[in-house]
Design an enzyme around this catalytic site. Structure first.
Site, PDB file in Angstrom:
ATOM      1  N   HIS A  33       0.860  -1.169  -0.097  1.00 32.76           N
ATOM      2  CA  HIS A  33       0.166  -0.014   0.209  1.00 32.76           C
ATOM      3  C   HIS A  33       0.853   1.301   0.002  1.00 32.76           C
ATOM      4  CE1 HIS A  33      -4.209  -1.546   0.314  1.00 32.76           C
ATOM      5  NE2 HIS A  33      -3.481  -2.663   0.770  1.00 32.76           N
ATOM      6  N   THR A  34       2.073   1.241  -0.738  1.00 30.48           N
ATOM      7  CA  THR A  34       2.897   2.458  -0.671  1.00 30.48           C
ATOM      8  C   THR A  34       2.557   2.975  -2.018  1.00 30.48           C
ATOM      9  OG1 THR A  34       4.404   0.972  -1.766  1.00 30.48           O
ATOM     10  CG2 THR A  34       4.757   1.489   0.497  1.00 30.48           C
ATOM     11  N   ASP A  35       2.219   2.269  -3.142  1.00 29.97           N
ATOM     12  CA  ASP A  35       2.038   3.048  -4.584  1.00 29.97           C
ATOM     13  C   ASP A  35       1.078   4.331  -4.585  1.00 29.97           C
ATOM     14  OD1 ASP A  35      -0.340   1.375  -4.374  1.00 29.97           O
ATOM     15  OD2 ASP A  35       0.116   0.537  -6.286  1.00 29.97           O
ATOM     16  N   SER A  66     -14.194 -15.002 -23.208  1.00 28.54           N
ATOM     17  CA  SER A  66     -13.169 -15.578 -22.568  1.00 28.54           C
ATOM     18  C   SER A  66     -13.169 -17.111 -22.506  1.00 28.54           C
ATOM     19  CB  SER A  66     -13.109 -14.894 -21.192  1.00 28.54           C
ATOM     20  OG  SER A  66     -12.591 -16.002 -20.081  1.00 28.54           O
ATOM     21  N   GLY A 123      -8.373 -13.672  -8.562  1.00 27.99           N
ATOM     22  CA  GLY A 123      -8.922 -13.595  -7.050  1.00 27.99           C
ATOM     23  C   GLY A 123      -7.797 -13.832  -6.358  1.00 27.99           C
ATOM     24  N   SER A 128      -4.437 -10.682 -11.984  1.00 28.74           N
ATOM     25  CA  SER A 128      -4.994 -11.087 -13.203  1.00 28.74           C
ATOM     26  C   SER A 128      -5.554  -9.928 -14.091  1.00 28.74           C
ATOM     27  CB  SER A 128      -5.596 -12.137 -13.163  1.00 28.74           C
ATOM     28  OG  SER A 128      -6.818 -11.903 -12.287  1.00 28.74           O
ATOM     29  N   GLU A 161      -8.427   1.023 -14.772  1.00 30.23           N
ATOM     30  CA  GLU A 161      -8.789   0.423 -13.580  1.00 30.23           C
ATOM     31  C   GLU A 161      -9.252   1.272 -12.378  1.00 30.23           C
ATOM     32  OE1 GLU A 161      -7.480  -3.141 -12.696  1.00 30.23           O
ATOM     33  OE2 GLU A 161      -8.828  -2.913 -10.761  1.00 30.23           O
ATOM     34  N   ASP A 173       0.627  -2.924  -9.947  1.00 23.10           N
ATOM     35  CA  ASP A 173       0.131  -4.104 -10.559  1.00 23.10           C
ATOM     36  C   ASP A 173       0.500  -4.019 -12.031  1.00 23.10           C
ATOM     37  OD1 ASP A 173      -0.782  -4.579  -8.097  1.00 23.10           O
ATOM     38  OD2 ASP A 173      -3.164  -4.181  -8.664  1.00 23.10           O
TER      39      ASP A 173
HETATM   40  C1  GLA Z   1      -3.292  -3.845  -4.898  1.00 23.77           C
HETATM   41  C2  GLA Z   1      -3.441  -2.795  -5.538  1.00 23.77           C
HETATM   42  C3  GLA Z   1      -2.195  -2.017  -5.763  1.00 23.77           C
HETATM   43  C4  GLA Z   1      -1.310  -2.018  -4.258  1.00 23.77           C
HETATM   44  C5  GLA Z   1      -1.410  -3.161  -3.700  1.00 23.77           C
HETATM   45  C6  GLA Z   1      -1.261  -3.064  -2.273  1.00 23.77           C
HETATM   46  O1  GLA Z   1      -2.747  -4.749  -5.633  1.00 23.77           O
HETATM   47  O2  GLA Z   1      -3.838  -2.965  -7.139  1.00 23.77           O
HETATM   48  O3  GLA Z   1      -2.071  -0.854  -6.687  1.00 23.77           O
HETATM   49  O4  GLA Z   1      -2.065  -0.944  -3.917  1.00 23.77           O
HETATM   50  O5  GLA Z   1      -2.907  -3.702  -3.531  1.00 23.77           O
HETATM   51  O6  GLA Z   1       0.301  -2.531  -2.047  1.00 23.77           O
END
Ligand code: GLA
Length: 380
Positions: A33-35, A66, A123, A128, A161, A173
């Site tokens: 959760h740093t991004d 799909s 999930g 994904s 997203e 991601d």
């Molecule tokens: C998910 C979010 C990312 C990031 C992580 C936690 O994967 O999609 O952007 O915030 O949680 O680091």
């Protein structure tokens, strides 16, 4: 996988695809959760991917299928796509990419047939959805004869997203899926953002334990953490938590409500752990790297409160094994998967024993995946 995809495309649409793209899933290595807080993070793209095949249509239709589902989603090309619900909601990832293209001065594709296939569990916290976005973006750009810098592709997928799917995620991601490289981690300075490869010591092995659990409110909880972090930054008087330091957060302990204090401390400590991890990686010191990874999990447990009893159990079991350098939840948390970084000596038997102990306690067996680093998104 490519041959399988071509065969499935022919079976579904009665002709061959014109373009094929692949984008990998990712493990969040450290930097939880740093991004979206403007910090730094390390991720690794893995050897499991989402594959997309497309072929042009001249009747003004976008048709998306799909491999995992019988339903076909059909929309009129050229209009801003409408958000889908129910069985077709997986198409919100490629459709979100289409909706984002004009915002980046790129054209949406004309009519097409589209088929997605994957060997990346969904999930599980392995991204994904980002992989589907990246593979779709590369396929659409190629189909419409356009080129874009990799940074643009990553940012447009993140935009999809955030705006179309509606998850306030950061760039981790999409950035790792887009910039991954075999035998490397991706270092992201999320403000910018800037991406750089960091060599992975050759003896590191990855194991993933997918609990198949997911908190019912996971999206709401992610958004809540996002809000709490923004509130904490505001109370600290900084634009984003990355602008605070462990010392400045500690000094403000009494000025912050306990929840915001804990969230802020987790984020600034995580950013410090990312820096320390890069140094330990450069020194080839996997023992030190592993300690930082497990410390990250403990911080999720106590400060960010995004772990679960299932994830904690796996980390406890894994961290006790001498061949395990470190283990932690990977991704947003609130369920999903635990990642362990091990020496080559960690065995299938040991992994099975961990899965067995978990099954005894929780009544269901986690999926065990042996993952390797792999290359980032590319046309095939
Ligand atoms: C998910 C979010 C990312 C990031 C992580 C936690 O994967 O999609 O952007 O915030 O949680 O680091």
């Amino acid at each position: 996988m490519k041959d399988k995809l071509i065969a499935a495309f022919r079976a579904r649409f009665g002709r061959s695809p014109a373009v094929i793209a692949r984008a990998p899933g990712r493990l969040e290595f450290v930097g939880n959760h740093t991004d979206y807080n403007g910090g730094t993070v390390l991720g690794v793209s893995i050897d499991r991917s989402v594959w997309v095949a497309v072929a042009p249509r001249d009747d003004g239709q976008w048709r998306l299928a799909s491999e995992a589902q019988a339903t076909l989603v059909t929309l009129p090309a050229g209009n801003p796509p409408a958000k889908q619900t129910g069985a077709g909601s997986w198409t919100n990832y490629p459709l979100g990419v289409i909706a984002a293209l004009p915002k980046f001065n790129l054209r949406p594709p004309a009519g097409f047939d589209f088929l997605a296939m994957s060997d990346l569990p969904s999930g599980a916290g392995l991204s994904s959805s980002a992989a589907l976005e990246l593979a779709s973006a590369l396929a659409f750009l190629e189909l419409s004869g356009q080129q874009a810098p990799r940074e643009t592709v990553v940012m447009l997928c993140k935009h999809a997203e955030n705006q179309f799917v509606g998850v306030p995620c950061g760039v981790l991601d999409q950035g790792v899926s887009g910039f991954g490289r075999e035998n490397h981690l991706v270092f992201i300075d999320c403000r910018g953002p800037k991406f750089a490869p960091v060599p992975l010591p050759a003896s590191a092995r990855f194991w993933v334990f997918n609990t198949h659990t997911k908190h019912a409110l996971v999206d709401g909880l992610y958004a809540a953490r996002h809000r709490e972090c923004m509130t904490a930054a505001k109370l600290l008087g900084v634009p984003l938590l990355a602008d605070a330091s462990p010392a400045s957060v500690a000094a403000a302990r009494t000025q912050l409500p306990p929840v915001e204090f804990r969230r802020a401390q987790h984020v600034v400590d995580e950013i410090a752990r990312v820096d320390a991890t890069v140094i330990a990686l450069r020194a080839g010191d996997l023992a030190a790297v592993g300690k930082l990874l497990t410390a990250s999990h403990r911080s999720s447990q106590t400060l960010f409160e995004n772990s679960t009893a299932e994830l904690d159990f796996l980390v406890d079991q894994l961290a006790a094994a001498p061949q395990v350098f470190g283990a932690r939840l990977t991704g947003g948390g609130f369920g999903g998967a635990v990642m362990a970084v091990t020496s080559p000596d960690f065995s299938e038997t040991q992994a099975a024993a961990v899965a067995e102990a978990y099954a005894k306690k929780f009544g269901s067996r986690p999926e065990v995946l042996r993952a390797q680093s792999g290359d980032g998104a590319a046309l095939q």
